[in-house]
Structure formats: C-alpha cells, structure tokens
Design a protein around this motif. Structure first.
Motif, short mmCIF file in Angstrom:
data_model
loop_
_atom_site.label_atom_id
_atom_site.label_comp_id
_atom_site.label_asym_id
_atom_site.label_seq_id
_atom_site.Cartn_x
_atom_site.Cartn_y
_atom_site.Cartn_z
N ALA A 228 -1.33 -2.35 -12.73
CA ALA A 228 -2.88 -1.87 -12.71
C ALA A 228 -3.73 -2.48 -11.91
CB ALA A 228 -3.43 -2.16 -14.00
N PRO A 229 -4.76 -2.22 -11.33
CA PRO A 229 -5.49 -2.71 -10.18
C PRO A 229 -5.88 -4.02 -10.69
CG PRO A 229 -6.49 -0.47 -10.88
CD PRO A 229 -5.50 -0.65 -11.67
N ILE A 230 -5.72 -5.25 -9.59
CA ILE A 230 -5.85 -6.42 -9.88
C ILE A 230 -6.94 -6.94 -8.67
CG2 ILE A 230 -3.82 -7.17 -10.77
CD1 ILE A 230 -3.06 -7.95 -8.21
N THR A 231 -7.73 -7.78 -9.15
CA THR A 231 -8.73 -8.47 -8.26
C THR A 231 -8.10 -9.89 -7.58
OG1 THR A 231 -10.54 -7.63 -9.61
CG2 THR A 231 -11.12 -9.35 -7.95
N TYR A 232 -8.32 -10.05 -6.21
CA TYR A 232 -7.76 -11.15 -5.62
C TYR A 232 -8.43 -11.52 -4.37
CZ TYR A 232 -5.02 -8.24 -2.60
OH TYR A 232 -4.54 -7.19 -1.66
N GLN A 240 -2.63 -16.29 -4.20
CA GLN A 240 -1.74 -15.08 -3.94
C GLN A 240 -0.30 -15.59 -4.30
OE1 GLN A 240 -2.28 -13.48 -0.04
NE2 GLN A 240 -4.46 -13.38 -0.49
N GLN A 241 0.21 -16.64 -3.60
CA GLN A 241 1.51 -17.23 -3.88
C GLN A 241 1.79 -17.71 -5.16
OE1 GLN A 241 1.72 -20.04 -0.31
NE2 GLN A 241 2.31 -18.64 0.96
N ASP A 242 0.69 -18.41 -5.79
CA ASP A 242 0.97 -18.75 -7.32
C ASP A 242 0.94 -17.58 -8.04
OD1 ASP A 242 0.61 -21.32 -6.77
OD2 ASP A 242 -1.73 -21.37 -7.10
N MET A 243 0.41 -16.33 -7.78
CA MET A 243 0.61 -15.21 -8.68
C MET A 243 1.85 -14.57 -8.63
SD MET A 243 -2.00 -11.49 -8.38
CE MET A 243 -1.74 -11.61 -6.57
N LEU A 244 2.41 -14.45 -7.26
CA LEU A 244 3.89 -14.14 -7.05
C LEU A 244 4.79 -14.99 -7.80
CD1 LEU A 244 3.38 -13.09 -3.43
CD2 LEU A 244 3.74 -11.58 -5.18
N SER A 272 -2.10 -4.68 -1.15
CA SER A 272 -1.97 -3.55 -1.88
C SER A 272 -1.29 -2.37 -1.22
CB SER A 272 -3.02 -3.10 -2.85
OG SER A 272 -4.16 -2.78 -1.79
N MET A 273 -0.57 -1.47 -1.88
CA MET A 273 -0.26 -0.33 -1.15
C MET A 273 -1.15 0.80 -1.51
SD MET A 273 3.88 0.16 -1.15
CE MET A 273 5.10 -1.09 -0.76
N GLY A 274 -1.54 1.66 -0.32
CA GLY A 274 -2.48 2.70 -0.93
C GLY A 274 -2.36 3.66 0.52
N GLN A 275 -2.67 5.01 0.19
CA GLN A 275 -2.74 6.00 1.06
C GLN A 275 -4.24 6.25 1.50
OE1 GLN A 275 -0.69 9.43 -0.05
NE2 GLN A 275 1.16 8.71 1.02
N VAL A 276 -4.55 6.50 2.96
CA VAL A 276 -5.80 6.81 3.33
C VAL A 276 -5.98 8.18 3.44
CG1 VAL A 276 -7.61 6.58 5.10
CG2 VAL A 276 -6.02 4.66 4.27
N HIS A 277 -7.09 9.05 2.80
CA HIS A 277 -7.07 10.44 2.90
C HIS A 277 -8.78 10.69 3.20
CE1 HIS A 277 -3.38 11.78 1.16
NE2 HIS A 277 -3.38 10.67 0.47
N LEU A 278 -8.77 11.31 4.44
CA LEU A 278 -10.19 11.82 4.91
C LEU A 278 -10.21 13.37 5.07
CD1 LEU A 278 -9.81 8.78 6.29
CD2 LEU A 278 -12.27 9.45 6.58
#
Length: 413
Positions: A228-232, A240-244, A272-278
């Motif tokens: 689910a969405p995470i804040t970092y 980030q490396q600690d989280m991994l 994060s992976m995401g798609q861009v749509h406009l």
C-alpha cells in the motif's frame, strides 16, 4: 516559432534523443539536467520495435550493439537457486521479456549524449524553478543560473517531472501508482548467473533479481515489493536501504549478499512504479516527452521505445510545421497517442504477475512462464511484445549523424 531556441529538461534517453533530432532539424537546443554529469550505470533497457528503428535512423545501431549486454534470457529460480522456468532471449524473434539488444541505461544515454555534443548546450547541476509563458515564448527561471528565454520548453525529466508539475499541476493528478516499489543498484559479487537474468519471488509480493552487467564481475541487482502507499524521504538513501533490509529479512536465495552489496553501491536508486496519464501532453509552449508525459512503467518493457519514438516524432513534427508549434504539438499527440495507449497496457497479471503474493501464485506464474512459447500463451505474449513496433513512423527527412543538418526548420514529412 519566431524563437527557435528550445529548452529540454532532463538529459536521460528521451532528452538526449530529442536534442539529437532537433539539432538535425536546425533548432538551437539547450538541455538542463539536475545531475552534475551524464548519469552512468543503471539497469539494462530494451532496444526493440520502433525504438530500434529510430536508433537505426540515427546511424547509431552498430555502436548500440557493441555496447549491448550478453544475456541468455530470463530465468525464475527458487530459494536454492534451481531454475524453475526460463525464457531465452531469442524467443519471440528476439523481442521477448529480455530482448535481443539490451543495453545499460547509462551506456545508451552516453551514446546519445556523445552524438549531440558539441552542437547542443548542456547545463548540468541545475533545474527549472519557474515557467512564465506568453504569446512569443517562455521565460524560464532556474535554481542556480539566471533567467533565460526560449520558444519552447520540453519536459523530459521522468516520472517525477518538475516541468509537468509547474505547467500541468501536481504529480498526484497525473501519476497512477501500481503499488510496487523498486530499488536498482550495481553489485560486485561472484553470483553464478550463467548468463541469465535470474528472478526470485517470495510470498508477500517480494522480488529479488540479478543479471549480468557489461563488465566482468558486475551484477545489476533489483529488489522490489508490493505495498500500500508508503511515505519516505526520496533523499534519505540510508533509510530506504534500512526499509529494504527489513522487508527482505530471511528471504533466501542470494538476497543476503544483495542486501550487503546494496549498502556500498554507488548507483543505488529507489522509487515507486507508476503510470503517467494526461489528456494532453502540451500546455501552450510547454510539452512533455517520455516518462514525464506517458510513463508505461518498467513492467511493460516499452519505456525506452516510447522515449526514442516520442523524441523522433516530436522533433519531426516541429520541423514540419512551418514554425507553428501549435500544429506540431497537435500532430505529435495524434501520432503518438495510439502507440502510447497500447504500450501502457500492462502484461497479463500486471503487478500481481510480476510480484505474486502467495506461494501458489508463484507456482502458477512459473507454470505460465514455462508455457509462454506454446499455444495459447504464445499468441497472447506475442501480441504484448508486438506493441513495441505498432506504429508507422513518418519519414521526416531529418539527416542522421555525419549528414548535413537542416539550415532552417522546414523538413518535409
């Protein structure tokens, strides 16, 4: 366009490819890049379909092939390292999951960069902070250098595009997250890969991967997880490396070695992976290119093709529009939109297919992979891979390297 000076934000593959074609069309080009120099290293990207055609039209295909990474294909492995399924690189005519021509992102970017200098002005270690448009051009302010005036500004600055945020609104309005987070880095480890891009799945949506680099003893590693969405903090690499490390604790296979190598990697990158749509990639005299405008995510394997083809089409339409950027940007959208729409369709299973959540789903994914070269899976996958070439590239008459660039903007279509 009375002012034929064009500013490109981003010196990645999309930005340097566009600089190349714009210079061949006779425009004056400046590229601003936040990094202090061309970004080296990175993971491998595919040269396939129409993207391969664009590189060929540049006259750079022989050099690209010389830089390609030697890989046998994709292999799924279990915790003991036993291969459970594989798809050779020559499957689907060399344009399967691992394509015939795979090249490190930094190597391709450097090849394109070298093909644009000294004709192109590069401003490194800086970024755009403001865009003020009027009928005649765009006044651009920068973080470090003084304001400058351009006829057109192109955002080729990736998923988290600054140009898109300034001209089109906040990222949340345009980026659709897939619920996958990924780290890429280079490891100097003696892993027994035997030439294969090896991928290991763990229940809970964890994926670890390792593939050969171009240099001896160099491994290109990846660690991904569904969430689910995470804040970092995007600047806090240690966190980030600690989280991994927490996420992948006890994962098995070569993961402990990859986690150790991660800590000392000079090119660690997490996102994060995401798609861009406009609905439109142009707003006045500002236009988006590549991931900034239509990122398809790495799951499609088509991001590089979209960047290369988009750069070629945008430059060609600007050259063909008799100085009217409005016509050029409209034609750019009309030519690219069907290609982008198809490329953004995720492969079967989407994020769940890449990072299955259960042991059963992992076994079923392995079974489907072993069936990829047989009917009916072969037909389904062939349609997915064929998307890379599913565009009729116009011939804009732009010269390649070694040929005389146009003296003015007016190349025919």
């Amino acid at each position: 366009m009375g002012n034929t000076d064009i500013l490109i934000s981003g010196a990645g593959i999309a930005g340097t490819a566009l600089a190349y074609w714009l210079r061949r069309a006779g425009f004056t080009v400046t590229v601003v890049e936040r990094a202090p120099e061309p970004r080296p290293g990175g993971q491998t990207v595919d040269l396939r379909g129409a993207g391969r055609t664009v590189v060929t039209r540049m006259g750079l295909m022989d050099q690209a092939r010389a830089l390609s990474v030697d890989q046998r294909g994709l292999a799924c492995v279990d915790a003991s390292g036993r291969i459970t399924a594989r798809l050779p690189a020559d499957s689907f005519g060399g344009e399967g999951i691992v394509s015939e021509i795979e090249i490190l992102r930094g190597d391709l970017g450097r090849l394109l960069y070298d093909a644009t200098v000294p004709e192109t002005e590069y401003v490194f270690d800086d970024t755009i902070t403001g865009l003020d448009q009027d009928d005649d051009g765009v006044t651009v302010t920068f973080e470090k250098t003084g304001p400058r005036r351009f006829g057109l500004v192109v955002g080729a600055d990736g998923l988290h595009s600054v140009v898109r945020s300034l001209a089109f609104g906040p990222e949340s309005d345009h980026v659709r997250p897939l619920g996958v987070y990924t780290a890429w880095f280079t490891a100097v480890e003696e892993l027994e890969l035997d030439g294969w891009y090896q991928m290991y799945n763990v229940p809970g949506g964890l994926v670890a991967s390792a593939r050969p680099g171009r240099r001896a003893g160099e491994i290109k590693a990846g660690l991904s997880f569904r969430s689910a969405p995470i804040t970092y903090d995007r600047r806090d690499i240690a966190a980030q490396q600690d989280m991994l490390a927490r996420r992948f604790a006890g994962a098995g296979w070569e993961v402990p070695r990859l986690l150790r190598a991660m800590r000392s990697a000079s090119d660690f990158f997490f996102d994060s992976m995401g798609q861009v749509h406009l609905d439109s990639w142009a707003r006045g005299r500002v236009v988006l290119l590549g991931d900034a405008g239509y990122c398809p995510t790495p799951l499609t394997g088509l991001g590089t093709s979209l960047a290369l083809v988009g750069a070629y089409v945008l430059a060609g339409e600007l050259a063909s529009a008799d100085g009217d950027h409005r016509i050029a940007l409209r034609n750019y959208d009309e030519t690219m939109r069907p290609y982008v729409d198809q490329a953004q369709q995720l492969p079967p299973g989407g994020a769940a297919g890449y990072a299955p959540s259960s042991a059963l789903a992992i076994r079923l994914r392995g079974l489907s992979m072993r069936s990829m070269t047989r009917w009916p899976m072969r037909n389904l996958l062939a349609a997915q891979f064929a998307k890379a070439g599913d565009i009729a590239l116009p011939d804009y008459g732009l010269p390649a390297v070694g040929e005389q660039p146009a003296s003015s903007t007016g190349a025919g279509r």
